[in-house]
Design a protein around this motif. Structure first.
Motif, PDB file in Angstrom:
ATOM      1  N   PRO A 104      77.761  22.485 -31.408  1.00 29.61           N
ATOM      2  CA  PRO A 104      78.137  21.650 -32.832  1.00 29.61           C
ATOM      3  C   PRO A 104      77.873  20.348 -32.677  1.00 29.61           C
ATOM      4  O   PRO A 104      77.470  19.514 -33.593  1.00 29.61           O
ATOM      5  CB  PRO A 104      79.603  21.992 -33.004  1.00 29.61           C
ATOM      6  N   TYR A 105      77.813  19.736 -31.339  1.00 28.63           N
ATOM      7  CA  TYR A 105      77.345  18.465 -31.192  1.00 28.63           C
ATOM      8  C   TYR A 105      76.677  18.447 -29.698  1.00 28.63           C
ATOM      9  O   TYR A 105      77.001  17.736 -28.843  1.00 28.63           O
ATOM     10  CB  TYR A 105      78.711  17.498 -31.160  1.00 28.63           C
ATOM     11  N   PRO A 106      75.164  18.580 -30.161  1.00 32.30           N
ATOM     12  CA  PRO A 106      74.410  18.668 -28.863  1.00 32.30           C
ATOM     13  C   PRO A 106      74.399  17.309 -28.142  1.00 32.30           C
ATOM     14  O   PRO A 106      74.013  17.217 -26.915  1.00 32.30           O
ATOM     15  CB  PRO A 106      73.076  19.022 -29.410  1.00 32.30           C
ATOM     16  N   ASN A 107      74.686  16.024 -28.852  1.00 33.36           N
ATOM     17  CA  ASN A 107      74.299  14.856 -28.062  1.00 33.36           C
ATOM     18  C   ASN A 107      75.879  14.083 -27.614  1.00 33.36           C
ATOM     19  O   ASN A 107      75.843  13.076 -27.289  1.00 33.36           O
ATOM     20  CB  ASN A 107      73.936  13.828 -29.041  1.00 33.36           C
ATOM     21  N   ALA A 108      76.812  14.953 -27.764  1.00 32.77           N
ATOM     22  CA  ALA A 108      78.037  14.731 -27.300  1.00 32.77           C
ATOM     23  C   ALA A 108      78.085  14.498 -25.726  1.00 32.77           C
ATOM     24  O   ALA A 108      77.611  15.312 -24.963  1.00 32.77           O
ATOM     25  CB  ALA A 108      79.044  15.596 -27.741  1.00 32.77           C
TER      26      ALA A 108
ATOM     27  N   PRO B 299      98.309   7.108 -10.790  1.00 31.92           N
ATOM     28  CA  PRO B 299      97.347   7.744 -11.292  1.00 31.92           C
ATOM     29  C   PRO B 299      95.795   7.253 -10.914  1.00 31.92           C
ATOM     30  O   PRO B 299      95.761   6.109 -10.677  1.00 31.92           O
ATOM     31  CB  PRO B 299      97.597   7.675 -12.668  1.00 31.92           C
ATOM     32  N   TYR B 300      94.922   8.493 -10.945  1.00 27.39           N
ATOM     33  CA  TYR B 300      93.499   8.191 -10.903  1.00 27.39           C
ATOM     34  C   TYR B 300      92.769   8.759 -11.989  1.00 27.39           C
ATOM     35  O   TYR B 300      93.290   9.920 -12.064  1.00 27.39           O
ATOM     36  CB  TYR B 300      93.121   8.812  -9.671  1.00 27.39           C
ATOM     37  N   THR B 301      91.911   8.128 -12.514  1.00 28.43           N
ATOM     38  CA  THR B 301      91.005   8.667 -13.381  1.00 28.43           C
ATOM     39  C   THR B 301      89.689   9.247 -12.864  1.00 28.43           C
ATOM     40  O   THR B 301      88.940   8.492 -12.416  1.00 28.43           O
ATOM     41  CB  THR B 301      90.739   7.731 -14.559  1.00 28.43           C
ATOM     42  N   LEU B 302      89.363  10.599 -12.759  1.00 24.58           N
ATOM     43  CA  LEU B 302      88.364  11.136 -12.013  1.00 24.58           C
ATOM     44  C   LEU B 302      87.262  11.390 -12.613  1.00 24.58           C
ATOM     45  O   LEU B 302      87.334  12.188 -13.883  1.00 24.58           O
ATOM     46  CB  LEU B 302      88.916  12.237 -11.367  1.00 24.58           C
ATOM     47  N   THR B 303      86.084  10.737 -12.730  1.00 23.12           N
ATOM     48  CA  THR B 303      84.781  11.172 -13.477  1.00 23.12           C
ATOM     49  C   THR B 303      83.748  11.465 -12.437  1.00 23.12           C
ATOM     50  O   THR B 303      83.636  11.433 -11.114  1.00 23.12           O
ATOM     51  CB  THR B 303      84.402  10.116 -14.250  1.00 23.12           C
ATOM     52  N   GLY B 304      82.660  12.345 -13.000  1.00 14.97           N
ATOM     53  CA  GLY B 304      81.624  12.662 -12.348  1.00 14.97           C
ATOM     54  C   GLY B 304      80.654  11.118 -12.359  1.00 14.97           C
ATOM     55  O   GLY B 304      81.061  10.143 -12.717  1.00 14.97           O
ATOM     56  N   PRO B 305      79.419  11.272 -11.489  1.00 12.43           N
ATOM     57  CA  PRO B 305      78.965   9.810 -11.371  1.00 12.43           C
ATOM     58  C   PRO B 305      77.807   9.624 -12.402  1.00 12.43           C
ATOM     59  O   PRO B 305      77.211   8.512 -12.528  1.00 12.43           O
ATOM     60  CB  PRO B 305      77.990  10.364 -10.411  1.00 12.43           C
ATOM     61  N   GLU B 306      77.764  10.361 -13.367  1.00 14.46           N
ATOM     62  CA  GLU B 306      76.933  10.051 -14.478  1.00 14.46           C
ATOM     63  C   GLU B 306      77.300  10.771 -15.914  1.00 14.46           C
ATOM     64  O   GLU B 306      78.320  11.565 -16.041  1.00 14.46           O
ATOM     65  CB  GLU B 306      75.569  10.762 -14.463  1.00 14.46           C
ATOM     66  N   SER B 307      76.957   9.980 -17.024  1.00 13.17           N
ATOM     67  CA  SER B 307      77.330  10.374 -18.388  1.00 13.17           C
ATOM     68  C   SER B 307      76.259  11.123 -19.005  1.00 13.17           C
ATOM     69  O   SER B 307      74.976  10.692 -18.963  1.00 13.17           O
ATOM     70  CB  SER B 307      77.456   9.302 -19.220  1.00 13.17           C
TER      71      SER B 307
ATOM     72  N   LEU C  80      86.666  19.932 -31.059  1.00  8.28           N
ATOM     73  CA  LEU C  80      85.624  19.604 -31.883  1.00  8.28           C
ATOM     74  C   LEU C  80      85.707  17.980 -32.448  1.00  8.28           C
ATOM     75  O   LEU C  80      84.820  17.291 -32.405  1.00  8.28           O
ATOM     76  CB  LEU C  80      85.551  20.460 -33.344  1.00  8.28           C
ATOM     77  N   ASP C  81      86.937  17.503 -32.661  1.00 12.39           N
ATOM     78  CA  ASP C  81      87.089  16.138 -32.981  1.00 12.39           C
ATOM     79  C   ASP C  81      86.716  15.300 -31.562  1.00 12.39           C
ATOM     80  O   ASP C  81      86.225  14.169 -31.815  1.00 12.39           O
ATOM     81  CB  ASP C  81      88.421  16.088 -33.424  1.00 12.39           C
ATOM     82  N   TRP C  82      87.067  15.781 -30.225  1.00  7.94           N
ATOM     83  CA  TRP C  82      86.721  15.001 -29.353  1.00  7.94           C
ATOM     84  C   TRP C  82      85.173  14.987 -29.071  1.00  7.94           C
ATOM     85  O   TRP C  82      84.697  14.005 -28.831  1.00  7.94           O
ATOM     86  CB  TRP C  82      87.504  15.801 -28.124  1.00  7.94           C
ATOM     87  N   TRP C  83      84.695  16.097 -29.357  1.00 11.19           N
ATOM     88  CA  TRP C  83      83.196  15.990 -29.191  1.00 11.19           C
ATOM     89  C   TRP C  83      82.386  15.088 -30.145  1.00 11.19           C
ATOM     90  O   TRP C  83      81.536  14.301 -29.967  1.00 11.19           O
ATOM     91  CB  TRP C  83      82.538  17.467 -29.462  1.00 11.19           C
ATOM     92  N   GLN C  84      82.980  15.061 -31.442  1.00  7.13           N
ATOM     93  CA  GLN C  84      82.449  14.428 -32.363  1.00  7.13           C
ATOM     94  C   GLN C  84      82.840  12.689 -32.111  1.00  7.13           C
ATOM     95  O   GLN C  84      81.982  11.967 -32.404  1.00  7.13           O
ATOM     96  CB  GLN C  84      83.170  14.665 -33.763  1.00  7.13           C
ATOM     97  N   SER C  85      83.757  12.433 -31.423  1.00  8.23           N
ATOM     98  CA  SER C  85      84.364  11.116 -31.059  1.00  8.23           C
ATOM     99  C   SER C  85      83.131  10.560 -30.042  1.00  8.23           C
ATOM    100  O   SER C  85      83.076   9.470 -29.659  1.00  8.23           O
ATOM    101  CB  SER C  85      85.812  10.944 -30.500  1.00  8.23           C
TER     102      SER C  85
ATOM    103  N   ASP D  92      80.092  11.854 -29.508  1.00  4.16           N
ATOM    104  CA  ASP D  92      78.746  12.087 -30.078  1.00  4.16           C
ATOM    105  C   ASP D  92      77.752  10.883 -29.916  1.00  4.16           C
ATOM    106  O   ASP D  92      77.841   9.843 -30.714  1.00  4.16           O
ATOM    107  CB  ASP D  92      78.658  12.759 -31.595  1.00  4.16           C
ATOM    108  N   GLY D  93      76.909  10.887 -29.011  1.00  3.81           N
ATOM    109  CA  GLY D  93      75.811   9.610 -28.808  1.00  3.81           C
ATOM    110  C   GLY D  93      76.554   8.573 -28.311  1.00  3.81           C
ATOM    111  O   GLY D  93      76.006   7.492 -28.138  1.00  3.81           O
ATOM    112  N   ARG D  94      77.555   8.786 -27.675  1.00  8.17           N
ATOM    113  CA  ARG D  94      78.391   7.659 -26.897  1.00  8.17           C
ATOM    114  C   ARG D  94      78.593   8.094 -25.299  1.00  8.17           C
ATOM    115  O   ARG D  94      79.495   8.860 -25.128  1.00  8.17           O
ATOM    116  CB  ARG D  94      79.727   7.434 -27.694  1.00  8.17           C
ATOM    117  N   PRO D  95      77.985   7.331 -24.661  1.00  3.27           N
ATOM    118  CA  PRO D  95      78.077   7.694 -23.379  1.00  3.27           C
ATOM    119  C   PRO D  95      79.460   7.515 -22.834  1.00  3.27           C
ATOM    120  O   PRO D  95      80.349   6.619 -23.200  1.00  3.27           O
ATOM    121  CB  PRO D  95      77.155   6.255 -22.558  1.00  3.27           C
ATOM    122  N   ALA D  96      80.056   8.462 -21.800  1.00  7.59           N
ATOM    123  CA  ALA D  96      81.176   8.614 -21.265  1.00  7.59           C
ATOM    124  C   ALA D  96      81.766   7.030 -20.391  1.00  7.59           C
ATOM    125  O   ALA D  96      80.548   6.657 -19.735  1.00  7.59           O
ATOM    126  CB  ALA D  96      81.616   9.697 -20.440  1.00  7.59           C
TER     127      ALA D  96
END
Length: 270
Positions: free
Chosen positions: A145-149, A176-184, A229-234, A236-240
């Motif tokens: 639904p949001y390919p560019n999310a 607390p630690y916020t864990l992410t991958g190395p790329e958006s 869906l709301d999260w993906w919309q937010s 959309d096109g925005r790097p993490a």
């Protein structure tokens, strides 16, 4: 003694392997009826037997009875809980989101207790892509639904290694630690990387919110589908936003999505 809850989950499975490799004492617990140690986080009657003799716990977030779990953990002599939470708790509307609220309730119950608590807050799991496997094996396209999310997809092995670090290195515990991958990466990016790993084209199809929600009707409650869906919309096109917390804890950069795709290529085989 380290109690590992949700022991059949992907992160816990990796953590158990790491504990075994290092010869560290652990107890693997699961809500499954055939588990060697039964611990159902929705059933407080199972807490005390599983916690007996335990000093540290790796805990999957479950909002069933977090205050009761904390109380019984303290009574059993547990000193440290490592909670697998979610970065969704950092959202300003976390209390209103069904995706975030369950994690937030567990965090609050634990942090309000006398326990030392380390909260691991991963963003998007790379393993969410396994949800595409059935469609691909059936020769159908991935519906997006949001390919560019964008998301910060993290390998489950990195979460397990982060958990090991805070369980075994006291100086890293208690925050607390916020864990992410190395790329958006967008969903489109992930599909292209996965295609390279499995050696075949992966078709995608853009769909509307309503189409995707209808297709998920048998698998996901409507309020969860809407929140996702709301999260993906937010996004959309925005790097993490990425963090260095995995490297802080493990001493190395997190694995790429390409690594995850190669590690799980068999799941997408036709």
């Amino acid at each position: 003694m380290i109690l590992v809850t949700g022991s059949r989950g992907a992160v816990a499975t990796h953590l158990i392997s790491l504990l075994r490799e290092r010869g560290l004492p652990f107890r693997a617990a699961s809500s499954s009826a055939d588990a060697a140690v039964t611990l159902n986080l929705s059933d407080p009657a199972t807490f005390a037997p599983a916690l007996e003799g335990v000093t540290s716990v790796f805990l999957y977030a479950n909002a069933g009875h977090p205050a009761a779990f904390a109380e019984q953990a303290v009574a059993a002599g547990v000193r440290h809980v490592v909670l697998l939470s979610s970065s969704s708790v950092l959202s300003p509307d976390a209390d209103d989101s069904p995706l975030a609220k369950s994690h937030l309730e567990v965090e609050r119950a634990l942090f309000d207790s006398p326990l030392q608590v380390t909260s691991l807050r991963p963003g998007a799991f790379a393993s969410n892509a396994l949800g595409w496997a059935w469609a691909l094996r059936s020769g159908r396209p991935i519906t997006l639904p949001y390919p560019n999310a964008h998301s910060d997809a993290i390998h489950e092995a990195d979460i397990a290694e982060a958990a090991l670090a805070v369980l075994t290195e006291p100086g890293k515990a208690g925050r607390p630690y916020t864990l992410t991958g190395p790329e958006s990466l967008s969903f489109t990016d992930q599909a292209e990387i996965l295609a390279a790993a499995v050696g075949r084209a992966i078709p995608t199809e853009a769909v509307t919110r309503e189409q995707w929600k209808a297709a998920m009707g048998d698998y996901m409650r409507p309020e969860y589908a809407d929140a996702l869906l709301d999260w993906w919309q937010s996004c959309d096109g925005r790097p993490a936003t990425l963090t260095s917390d995995v490297e802080t804890l493990t001493g190395r950069a997190p694995r790429t999505f390409a690594t995850w795709a190669r590690d799980h290529a068999d799941a997408f085989a036709s």
